[in-house]
Design a protein around this motif. Structure first.
Motif, PDB file in Angstrom:
ATOM      1  N   GLY A 263      22.019   6.736 -41.464  1.00  0.00           N
ATOM      2  CA  GLY A 263      21.107   5.631 -41.227  1.00  0.00           C
ATOM      3  C   GLY A 263      21.533   4.313 -41.843  1.00  0.00           C
ATOM      4  O   GLY A 263      20.855   3.293 -41.654  1.00  0.00           O
ATOM      5  N   ARG A 264      22.640   4.302 -42.570  1.00  0.00           N
ATOM      6  CA  ARG A 264      23.083   3.045 -43.183  1.00  0.00           C
ATOM      7  C   ARG A 264      23.594   2.076 -42.118  1.00  0.00           C
ATOM      8  O   ARG A 264      24.171   2.496 -41.110  1.00  0.00           O
ATOM      9  CB  ARG A 264      24.217   3.316 -44.184  1.00  0.00           C
ATOM     10  CG  ARG A 264      23.821   4.116 -45.412  1.00  0.00           C
ATOM     11  CD  ARG A 264      25.052   4.365 -46.268  1.00  0.00           C
ATOM     12  NE  ARG A 264      24.811   5.283 -47.358  1.00  0.00           N
ATOM     13  CZ  ARG A 264      24.879   4.952 -48.652  1.00  0.00           C
ATOM     14  NH1 ARG A 264      25.158   3.709 -48.996  1.00  0.00           N
ATOM     15  NH2 ARG A 264      24.661   5.859 -49.581  1.00  0.00           N
ATOM     16  N   PRO A 265      23.462   0.778 -42.361  1.00  0.00           N
ATOM     17  CA  PRO A 265      24.071  -0.176 -41.443  1.00  0.00           C
ATOM     18  C   PRO A 265      25.587  -0.151 -41.591  1.00  0.00           C
ATOM     19  O   PRO A 265      26.125   0.409 -42.549  1.00  0.00           O
ATOM     20  CB  PRO A 265      23.504  -1.531 -41.915  1.00  0.00           C
ATOM     21  CG  PRO A 265      23.230  -1.314 -43.374  1.00  0.00           C
ATOM     22  CD  PRO A 265      22.777   0.123 -43.497  1.00  0.00           C
ATOM     23  N   THR A 266      26.279  -0.770 -40.653  1.00  0.00           N
ATOM     24  CA  THR A 266      27.727  -0.867 -40.776  1.00  0.00           C
ATOM     25  C   THR A 266      28.120  -1.836 -41.866  1.00  0.00           C
ATOM     26  O   THR A 266      29.015  -1.566 -42.668  1.00  0.00           O
ATOM     27  CB  THR A 266      28.344  -1.317 -39.432  1.00  0.00           C
ATOM     28  OG1 THR A 266      28.105  -0.314 -38.454  1.00  0.00           O
ATOM     29  CG2 THR A 266      29.848  -1.527 -39.561  1.00  0.00           C
ATOM     30  N   ASP A 267      27.446  -2.974 -41.920  1.00  0.00           N
ATOM     31  CA  ASP A 267      27.833  -4.048 -42.833  1.00  0.00           C
ATOM     32  C   ASP A 267      27.011  -4.010 -44.117  1.00  0.00           C
ATOM     33  O   ASP A 267      26.012  -3.307 -44.228  1.00  0.00           O
ATOM     34  CB  ASP A 267      27.655  -5.399 -42.143  1.00  0.00           C
ATOM     35  CG  ASP A 267      28.472  -5.518 -40.864  1.00  0.00           C
ATOM     36  OD1 ASP A 267      29.638  -5.079 -40.872  1.00  0.00           O
ATOM     37  OD2 ASP A 267      27.940  -6.022 -39.864  1.00  0.00           O
ATOM     38  N   GLY A 268      27.461  -4.811 -45.089  1.00  0.00           N
ATOM     39  CA  GLY A 268      26.746  -4.923 -46.354  1.00  0.00           C
ATOM     40  C   GLY A 268      27.390  -4.090 -47.443  1.00  0.00           C
ATOM     41  O   GLY A 268      28.206  -3.196 -47.174  1.00  0.00           O
ATOM     42  N   PRO A 269      27.020  -4.333 -48.709  1.00  0.00           N
ATOM     43  CA  PRO A 269      27.659  -3.643 -49.837  1.00  0.00           C
ATOM     44  C   PRO A 269      27.423  -2.143 -49.849  1.00  0.00           C
ATOM     45  O   PRO A 269      28.227  -1.397 -50.409  1.00  0.00           O
ATOM     46  CB  PRO A 269      27.023  -4.313 -51.064  1.00  0.00           C
ATOM     47  CG  PRO A 269      25.745  -4.921 -50.556  1.00  0.00           C
ATOM     48  CD  PRO A 269      26.015  -5.317 -49.154  1.00  0.00           C
ATOM     49  N   ASP A 270      26.325  -1.690 -49.253  1.00  0.00           N
ATOM     50  CA  ASP A 270      26.036  -0.256 -49.184  1.00  0.00           C
ATOM     51  C   ASP A 270      26.244   0.293 -47.775  1.00  0.00           C
ATOM     52  O   ASP A 270      25.841   1.419 -47.482  1.00  0.00           O
ATOM     53  CB  ASP A 270      24.588   0.018 -49.622  1.00  0.00           C
ATOM     54  CG  ASP A 270      24.347  -0.354 -51.065  1.00  0.00           C
ATOM     55  OD1 ASP A 270      25.222  -0.048 -51.897  1.00  0.00           O
ATOM     56  OD2 ASP A 270      23.301  -0.956 -51.366  1.00  0.00           O
ATOM     57  N   GLY A 271      26.859  -0.489 -46.911  1.00  0.00           N
ATOM     58  CA  GLY A 271      27.030  -0.097 -45.518  1.00  0.00           C
ATOM     59  C   GLY A 271      28.185   0.863 -45.315  1.00  0.00           C
ATOM     60  O   GLY A 271      29.023   1.091 -46.197  1.00  0.00           O
ATOM     61  N   LYS A 272      28.231   1.424 -44.110  1.00  0.00           N
ATOM     62  CA  LYS A 272      29.271   2.399 -43.803  1.00  0.00           C
ATOM     63  C   LYS A 272      30.665   1.771 -43.811  1.00  0.00           C
ATOM     64  O   LYS A 272      31.649   2.428 -44.164  1.00  0.00           O
ATOM     65  CB  LYS A 272      28.971   3.055 -42.457  1.00  0.00           C
ATOM     66  CG  LYS A 272      27.870   4.101 -42.551  1.00  0.00           C
ATOM     67  CD  LYS A 272      27.551   4.748 -41.220  1.00  0.00           C
ATOM     68  CE  LYS A 272      26.586   3.930 -40.415  1.00  0.00           C
ATOM     69  NZ  LYS A 272      25.995   4.668 -39.282  1.00  0.00           N
ATOM     70  N   GLY A 273      30.742   0.499 -43.452  1.00  0.00           N
ATOM     71  CA  GLY A 273      32.044  -0.164 -43.477  1.00  0.00           C
ATOM     72  C   GLY A 273      32.623  -0.222 -44.878  1.00  0.00           C
ATOM     73  O   GLY A 273      33.824   0.009 -45.079  1.00  0.00           O
ATOM     74  N   ALA A 274      31.784  -0.527 -45.870  1.00  0.00           N
ATOM     75  CA  ALA A 274      32.246  -0.589 -47.262  1.00  0.00           C
ATOM     76  C   ALA A 274      32.668   0.790 -47.758  1.00  0.00           C
ATOM     77  O   ALA A 274      33.653   0.923 -48.494  1.00  0.00           O
ATOM     78  CB  ALA A 274      31.143  -1.162 -48.154  1.00  0.00           C
ATOM     79  N   ILE A 275      31.926   1.818 -47.360  1.00  0.00           N
ATOM     80  CA  ILE A 275      32.272   3.176 -47.770  1.00  0.00           C
ATOM     81  C   ILE A 275      33.600   3.591 -47.148  1.00  0.00           C
ATOM     82  O   ILE A 275      34.477   4.142 -47.825  1.00  0.00           O
ATOM     83  CB  ILE A 275      31.158   4.152 -47.367  1.00  0.00           C
ATOM     84  CG1 ILE A 275      29.887   3.853 -48.167  1.00  0.00           C
ATOM     85  CG2 ILE A 275      31.593   5.598 -47.575  1.00  0.00           C
ATOM     86  CD1 ILE A 275      28.666   4.612 -47.687  1.00  0.00           C
ATOM     87  N   VAL A 276      33.768   3.329 -45.852  1.00  0.00           N
ATOM     88  CA  VAL A 276      35.011   3.695 -45.166  1.00  0.00           C
ATOM     89  C   VAL A 276      36.195   2.956 -45.790  1.00  0.00           C
ATOM     90  O   VAL A 276      37.287   3.529 -45.938  1.00  0.00           O
ATOM     91  CB  VAL A 276      34.894   3.403 -43.659  1.00  0.00           C
ATOM     92  CG1 VAL A 276      36.257   3.478 -42.971  1.00  0.00           C
ATOM     93  CG2 VAL A 276      33.928   4.391 -43.006  1.00  0.00           C
ATOM     94  N   ALA A 277      36.000   1.702 -46.193  1.00  0.00           N
ATOM     95  CA  ALA A 277      37.086   0.958 -46.829  1.00  0.00           C
ATOM     96  C   ALA A 277      37.502   1.622 -48.141  1.00  0.00           C
ATOM     97  O   ALA A 277      38.701   1.714 -48.456  1.00  0.00           O
ATOM     98  CB  ALA A 277      36.652  -0.479 -47.088  1.00  0.00           C
ATOM     99  N   GLN A 278      36.523   2.116 -48.908  1.00  0.00           N
ATOM    100  CA  GLN A 278      36.855   2.807 -50.159  1.00  0.00           C
ATOM    101  C   GLN A 278      37.538   4.146 -49.888  1.00  0.00           C
ATOM    102  O   GLN A 278      38.448   4.552 -50.608  1.00  0.00           O
ATOM    103  CB  GLN A 278      35.603   3.005 -51.004  1.00  0.00           C
ATOM    104  CG  GLN A 278      35.089   1.733 -51.629  1.00  0.00           C
ATOM    105  CD  GLN A 278      34.703   1.932 -53.090  1.00  0.00           C
ATOM    106  OE1 GLN A 278      35.044   2.907 -53.735  1.00  0.00           O
ATOM    107  NE2 GLN A 278      33.990   0.951 -53.610  1.00  0.00           N
TER     108      GLN A 278
END
Length: 327
Positions: A263-278
Motif C-alpha cells: 500500500g505504500r506510494p511509489t514516491d517519498g522517503p517511505d515509498g517503494k521507490g526509496a526502498i527499491v533504491a536501498q
C-alpha cells in the motif's frame, strides 16, 4: 494478452488463465514481458477476498516478477528495450505483460535465471525495509524470524547473517530448521515443541522480531523482546485483534511497528521507490557475489497457478514458489 483472473473470491480453483486487456503504461513506466512471477501469501489472501489491491492498482495478482523490457515510457531513463529486469509491483505479475513504475524496477542480477530473479523483489524489499530501515538491525544483535522456512524467512536469515546478527528462527519441523541452519540460523526453535519466548529469553531477548502472525503472537513477542527491542509485524496469519500489555512494553523501552509494503506510494522517503533504491545499493551486491541467494522451492507453469497456491499454503514449501509464464 493472457493473465490469471477470477470472477469471485474462493479457493485455488477460482483462478483462470484467460485473455484480458493489455496494460497501458504511462510515461514513467517500464513495460515488461513477464518470464516468471513470484507467489506470495498476499496473493492467497487476495484470492480469498481478504486483501484488496490499493486504489488504482490492477486486480490481477502478482507482487513481483522478472522478465524482458518491452517498452519504456518517455520519462524513463536507465532502462532500455531488451533489458533483463525484475520488479516490485502493486499487482499484475500473474500475466504475460505488466507495467511497473521505473522506480520499482531493478536490473536482474547477472548470471541469475529470470525465474530465480522473480523470487527476489518482494522479499528483498520487505526484509530490508523492516529489518534495517525500520528496526535498525546491526551486528551483534539477536533477531527472531517467525516462519524461518518461508520466502521472507529464508531471505531474512541470509541478510541478517551478512549484517553480523545472530539469527533465531521458528519453524514447524526439524527438517525446515535444519535447512534454516544451512542458511545461517543458529537458534532453532520448533514451535510445535518449544516456547520461543523461553528460548529467546535465555539469550537475553530479541533485539528485533520480524513477525508474520500478528494478533496470536503479540503478547508473547513483546515478552520475548530485549530491552530497547523492536517488534515489526508484517502479517496477520494469526488474526488482527490482540491484547497488548503496555506495562511490559514500557519496562522494556520497546516498540511495536506494523508495516505494509503493497500500500505504500511509489514516491517519498517511505515509498517503494526509496526502498527499491536501498535494495539495489545494499542487497544486490550480496546477490551478485552469492552471499544471498533466492531460495525457490518450486517452479509451476502459470496455467497451474491454483496448484502453486495450494503448494504455498501447505507445510511443504521451503522458500518461494514461482510461476513460469514463458521461456
Amino acid at each position: 494478452m493472457h493473465a490469471i483472473e477470477m470472477d469471485e473470491a474462493g479457493g485455488p480453483e477460482v483462478l483462470r488463465w484467460r485473455e484480458t486487456a493489455e496494460p497501458a503504461p504511462g510515461p514513467g513506466d517500464v513495460l515488461i514481458d513477464v518470464v516468471a512471477a513470484g507467489v506470495n501469501r498476499a496473493d492467497l489472501l487476495q484470492r480469498q477476498g481478504f486483501y484488496d489491491p490499493p486504489p488504482g492498482a490492477t486486480r490481477i495478482m502478482g507482487l513481483e516478477c522478472a522478465g524482458i523490457v518491452a517498452e519504456v515510457g518517455a520519462e524513463v531513463s536507465g532502462f532500455s528495450k531488451g533489458d533483463r529486469v525484475c520488479a516490485l509491483l502493486s499487482g499484475g505479475g500473474y500475466a504475460e505483460r505488466v507495467a511497473a513504475p521505473a522506480e520499482q524496477v531493478l536490473p536482474a542480477p547477472d548470471g541469475l535465471d529470470l525465474a530465480a530473479a522473480a523470487a527476489l523483489p518482494e522479499v528483498a524489499a520487505t526484509v530490508w525495509s523492516n529489518l534495517v530501515m525500520t528496526a535498525g538491525l546491526r551486528a551483534g544483535q539477536l533477531v527472531l524470524l517467525h516462519g524461518g522456512g518461508s520466502g521472507i524467512g529464508t531471505h531474512a536469515i541470509q541478510v541478517a547473517r551478512r549484517l553480523g546478527a545472530t539469527v533465531a528462527v521458528t519453524a514447524g519441523s526439524d527438517e525446515k530448521l535444519r535447512r534454516c541452519a544451512e542458511l545461517g540460523a543458529t537458534v532453532l526453535i520448533n514451535y510445535r515443541e518449544q516456547d520461543f519466548v523461553e528460548v529467546v529469553r535465555e539469550r537475553g531477548g530479541a533485539d528485533v522480531i520480524l513477525d508474520n502472525m500478528g494478533a496470536a503472537y503479540l503478547g508473547r513477542n513483546v515478552a520475548a523482546l530485549a530491552p530497547h527491542g523492536h517488534l515489526v509485524v508484517i502479517g496477520m496469519q494469526g488474526g488482527v485483534r490482540g491484547e497488548l500489555d503496555l506495562g511490559v512494553l514500557l519496562r522494556k523501552w520497546g516498540s511495536v511497528h506494523a508495516t505494509n509494503l503493497r500500500g505504500r506510494p511509489t514516491d517519498g522517503p517511505d515509498g517503494k521507490g526509496a526502498i527499491v533504491a536501498q535494495v539495489r545499493e545494499h542487497v544486490w551486491p550480496l546477490v551478485a557475489d552469492g552471499t544471498v541467494a533466492p531460495i525457490v522451492h518450486a517452479e509451476v507453469p502459470i496455467a497451474q497457478a491454483a496448484e502453486a497456491h495450494r503448494l504455498l499454503d501447505s507445510s511443504e514449501a521451503f522458500g518461494k514458489v514461482v510461476l513460469r509464464v514463458r521461456d
